[in-house]
Design a protein around this motif. Structure first.
Motif, short mmCIF file in Angstrom:
data_model
loop_
_atom_site.label_atom_id
_atom_site.label_comp_id
_atom_site.label_asym_id
_atom_site.label_seq_id
_atom_site.Cartn_x
_atom_site.Cartn_y
_atom_site.Cartn_z
N PHE A 65 53.22 34.76 39.66
CA PHE A 65 52.88 34.50 38.61
C PHE A 65 50.55 35.35 37.93
CE2 PHE A 65 51.72 33.12 34.79
CZ PHE A 65 51.53 34.43 33.65
N PHE A 66 50.76 33.52 39.31
CA PHE A 66 49.49 33.49 39.31
C PHE A 66 48.53 34.60 40.02
CE2 PHE A 66 50.62 29.16 38.00
CZ PHE A 66 49.71 29.26 36.66
N TRP A 67 49.29 35.58 40.39
CA TRP A 67 48.70 36.36 41.49
C TRP A 67 48.61 37.65 41.26
CZ3 TRP A 67 45.00 34.38 44.87
CH2 TRP A 67 44.66 33.46 44.91
N GLN A 68 49.59 38.26 40.00
CA GLN A 68 49.77 38.52 39.61
C GLN A 68 48.51 39.51 38.24
OE1 GLN A 68 53.70 38.56 38.13
NE2 GLN A 68 54.18 38.40 39.98
N LYS A 69 48.42 40.76 37.90
CA LYS A 69 47.68 41.37 37.20
C LYS A 69 48.71 41.45 36.30
CE LYS A 69 44.50 45.11 36.48
NZ LYS A 69 44.07 46.25 36.75
N GLN A 73 43.14 41.13 44.31
CA GLN A 73 43.72 40.08 44.04
C GLN A 73 43.95 38.77 43.22
OE1 GLN A 73 45.38 38.28 47.76
NE2 GLN A 73 47.46 38.16 46.09
N TRP A 74 42.24 38.44 43.60
CA TRP A 74 41.75 37.19 43.24
C TRP A 74 40.52 37.74 41.77
CZ3 TRP A 74 41.03 32.72 45.14
CH2 TRP A 74 41.42 32.45 46.99
N LYS A 75 40.28 38.14 41.60
CA LYS A 75 40.44 39.08 39.90
C LYS A 75 41.15 38.72 39.39
CE LYS A 75 37.39 42.99 39.33
NZ LYS A 75 37.43 44.18 39.31
N SER A 76 42.77 38.60 39.85
CA SER A 76 44.36 38.15 39.24
C SER A 76 43.93 36.45 38.74
CB SER A 76 45.24 38.94 39.46
OG SER A 76 45.24 40.47 39.34
N PHE A 77 43.66 36.36 40.46
CA PHE A 77 43.67 35.11 39.95
C PHE A 77 42.33 34.22 39.06
CE2 PHE A 77 42.16 30.24 41.32
CZ PHE A 77 43.49 29.80 41.50
N GLY A 78 41.54 35.17 39.03
CA GLY A 78 40.06 34.43 38.84
C GLY A 78 40.56 34.51 36.65
N THR A 79 41.66 35.92 36.85
CA THR A 79 42.12 35.47 34.63
C THR A 79 42.86 34.71 34.19
OG1 THR A 79 41.61 38.28 35.35
CG2 THR A 79 42.64 37.19 33.24
N HIS A 80 43.86 34.32 35.57
CA HIS A 80 45.25 33.15 35.45
C HIS A 80 44.18 31.77 35.68
CE1 HIS A 80 48.04 35.92 35.20
NE2 HIS A 80 47.95 36.73 35.99
N LEU A 81 43.24 31.96 36.18
CA LEU A 81 42.65 30.39 36.04
C LEU A 81 42.04 29.91 34.94
CD1 LEU A 81 41.36 28.03 37.93
CD2 LEU A 81 39.84 29.22 38.60
N ASN A 82 40.87 32.09 34.06
CA ASN A 82 40.66 31.43 33.06
C ASN A 82 40.58 30.72 32.01
OD1 ASN A 82 38.28 31.87 31.09
ND2 ASN A 82 39.33 33.52 30.93
N GLY A 117 30.18 25.25 26.04
CA GLY A 117 30.69 24.91 27.78
C GLY A 117 31.72 25.60 27.87
N LEU A 118 32.36 26.00 26.99
CA LEU A 118 33.55 27.25 26.68
C LEU A 118 32.62 29.05 27.75
CD1 LEU A 118 35.91 28.85 26.47
CD2 LEU A 118 35.64 29.55 24.23
N LEU A 119 31.63 29.09 27.03
CA LEU A 119 30.70 29.95 27.32
C LEU A 119 29.94 30.18 28.68
CD1 LEU A 119 29.21 31.22 23.83
CD2 LEU A 119 31.25 32.00 24.48
N CYS A 120 29.55 29.09 28.93
CA CYS A 120 28.82 29.01 30.22
C CYS A 120 30.55 29.16 31.51
CB CYS A 120 28.69 27.46 31.01
SG CYS A 120 27.39 27.36 29.92
N TRP A 121 31.09 28.95 31.20
CA TRP A 121 32.81 29.35 32.08
C TRP A 121 32.84 30.64 31.88
CZ3 TRP A 121 35.55 28.09 35.38
CH2 TRP A 121 36.82 28.55 35.75
N VAL A 122 33.11 30.89 30.38
CA VAL A 122 33.46 32.71 30.63
C VAL A 122 32.09 33.46 31.35
CG1 VAL A 122 33.51 34.21 29.09
CG2 VAL A 122 34.46 32.43 28.71
N PHE A 123 30.95 33.11 31.25
CA PHE A 123 29.47 33.71 32.05
C PHE A 123 30.42 33.24 33.43
CE2 PHE A 123 25.91 33.86 34.11
CZ PHE A 123 25.33 35.23 34.03
N LEU A 124 30.63 32.46 33.88
CA LEU A 124 30.66 32.64 34.99
C LEU A 124 31.99 32.87 36.02
CD1 LEU A 124 29.61 28.45 36.08
CD2 LEU A 124 28.57 30.31 36.54
N ILE A 125 32.94 33.24 35.35
CA ILE A 125 34.53 33.19 35.93
C ILE A 125 33.61 35.08 35.99
CG2 ILE A 125 35.62 33.62 33.77
CD1 ILE A 125 36.73 32.60 36.57
N GLU A 126 33.39 35.47 34.80
CA GLU A 126 33.08 36.83 34.87
C GLU A 126 32.34 37.67 35.96
OE1 GLU A 126 34.38 39.56 32.82
OE2 GLU A 126 35.60 38.17 31.52
#
Lengths: 208, 267
Positions: free
Chosen positions: A106-110, A52-61, A34-43
């Motif tokens: 915080f969640f929008w910063q790199k 900006q969305w990339k940073s948000f993706g990281t903080h969501l991930n 399940g974790l790897l499926c999620w990681v694949f999608l977020i990547e």
């Protein structure tokens, strides 16, 4: 760039082998799928969107990765050790809350400071797994225990990235070029962890 | 200034990460080595325990065989002699008697004594370790089945397939004791009327099947009795494989597989 494609290919290989050997995998390893499926999608998401969305993706991930890891260790470790899992989770979300309170953007910063909190928790949980492992009956074969390989990956990746995640923001601000030169270390550790996860998916045998 | 600072940070990151990764690798290696050492120690302990168990079993079997041997000699030399003397006396009485009715009774008693002497001789032989070691397994089983047939409660078939090969005297004795114990179990517990023993020799192994038409039993629910435990222990002693198949109402089949390789040199 080239390393990223290898990394994605490895992730895909992990998912394929997990599906092929699904019936033989133990419950914790199934959560790892399940974790790897999620990681694949977020990547893929991070690849397609802007900075900006990339940073948000990281903080969501990171919190979601943390939750998957929590579930993985929840089913892996002895029930008596669950107190440490709840403790780790409390520490992580408290630290995250404090970081957000200090800086509302915080969640929008790199930055990867939340990655550091996660690294600390998972390193600790991995240590608990190894402590349990050395107490297991002698006839227990670690080679066919996928969890052994998973945690070998964890013990190399998570402590190995603590400094990289912790100091990245500062280093990028003072010398972005040097930071770019250090990034392959993260890719290398990523490749290492997914190779070990792949071994786990191939070797794991659920003895019913 | 900034440049030097960032270099120092980069060194700290690389050095720190290298230390963490090195510690991780060390931990993994230590765990693997620790488990391997534990495994070696455990295996050695198992071998020692197994040797001790075998030696203990060997001693038990030797004691048992010595008891059988003494019993056999006692039956042959003492009770056998008494019965022979009684038969001799009966012959003297028969010769001196003129009463026809008494003669008839004496003659019947002599016949009974004859049967008793023969049975006693057979029992004595089956208990005699040296005798069993001298004879081949077929002869010993034949004698055992003949004794069962004489009770008229059992019928028995005995077949041999293939070319018999040499089995060392010690193994032969233990194998014979296993068969004896199985037959004893059938007589005591199975409620059977028919027994079949089938011996099949191939180039490198001997398969023995002992089947009865008795009540059978549920293997899962029935605990091993002393007889069955003896069979298992003896079977382990001669490195043979032992298996039992049974269901309530369908009789029981006991299989023993003995490999030849250990005996090739002895031949």
């Amino acid at each position: 760039m080239f390393l990223w494609y290898i990394y994605i290919l490895l992730l895909l290989l992990n998912l394929v082998f997990a599906l092929i050997r699904w019936g033989k995998l133990r419950t914790p390893i199934k959560w790892l799928f399940g974790l790897l499926c999620w990681v694949f999608l977020i990547e893929i998401f991070r690849k397609l969107c802007d900075e900006q969305w990339k940073s948000f993706g990281t903080h969501l991930n990171i919190p979601i990765e943390m939750m998957f890891q929590f579930l993985y260790f929840y089913y892996l470790l002895n029930k008596k050790k669950r107190i440490f899992l709840y403790g780790g989770l409390t520490f992580f979300f408290t630290a995250l809350f404090v970081a957000w309170n200090v800086d509302n953007d915080f969640f929008w910063q790199k930055n990867f400071i939340d990655g550091v909190f996660m690294d600390v928790c998972i390193t600790f949980w991995t240590g608990l797994f190894f402590y349990e492992l050395i107490q297991k009956p002698i006839r227990y074969n670690i080679n066919i225990d996928g969890n052994f390989w998973v945690n070998c990956g964890n013990i190399l990746y998570y402590p190995g990235t603590i400094l990289l995640f912790g100091l990245n923001r500062y280093l990028e601000s003072v010398n972005p070029e040097l930071w770019q030169n250090l990034r392959p270390l993260n890719y290398f550790l990523n490749l290492l962890i997914y190779v070990l996860y792949l071994i786990a998916f191939i070797m794991d045998r659920n003895k019913k | 200034m900034h440049h030097q600072q960032s270099n120092e940070i980069a060194i700290a990151i690389l050095g720190g990460s290298a230390i963490f990764i090195f510690l991780g690798i060390t931990l993994i290696f230590l765990i693997i080595i620790y488990r391997r050492k534990q495994q070696e120690y455990f295996n050695q302990k198992l071998i020692l325990e197994e040797n001790f168990r075998k030696e203990l079993l060997q001693a038990q079997l030797e004691t048992q065989e010595q008891t059988f041997h003494s019993l056999s000699q006692e039956l042959h030399d003492n009770i056998g002699q008494v019965l022979s003397l009684a038969k001799l006396n009966m012959s003297v009485i028969e010769m001196n008697s003129i009463d026809t009715e008494s003669n008839e009774m004496v003659s019947q008693t002599k016949n009974l004594l004859n049967i008793a002497i023969n049975d006693l001789r057979d029992i004595s032989k089956t208990l005699n370790t040296e005798y069993v070691k001298e004879k081949d397994i077929k002869e010993s089983i034949d004698r055992e089945l003949a004794m069962l047939r004489r009770t008229r409660k059992f019928s028995a078939d005995f077949t041999i397939n293939g070319t018999p090969f040499f089995i060392k005297a010690e193994r032969r004795l233990i194998l014979y004791r296993i068969i004896q114990e199985s037959l004893n179990n059938i007589v005591k517990h199975a409620g059977a009327t028919h027994i079949v023993i089938d011996m099949s020799y191939t180039d490198n192994r001997l398969d023995i099947k002992i089947t009865d038409n008795g009540n059978g039993f549920d293997i899962e629910k029935t605990r091993d009795g002393i007889g069955l435990m003896n069979i298992k222990q003896r079977s382990a002693m001669i490195d043979s494989k032992f298996n039992i198949e049974s269901k309530p109402g369908t009789g029981t089949t006991l299989s023993i597989t003995l490999t030849r390789d250990i005996d090739i040199n002895a031949e």
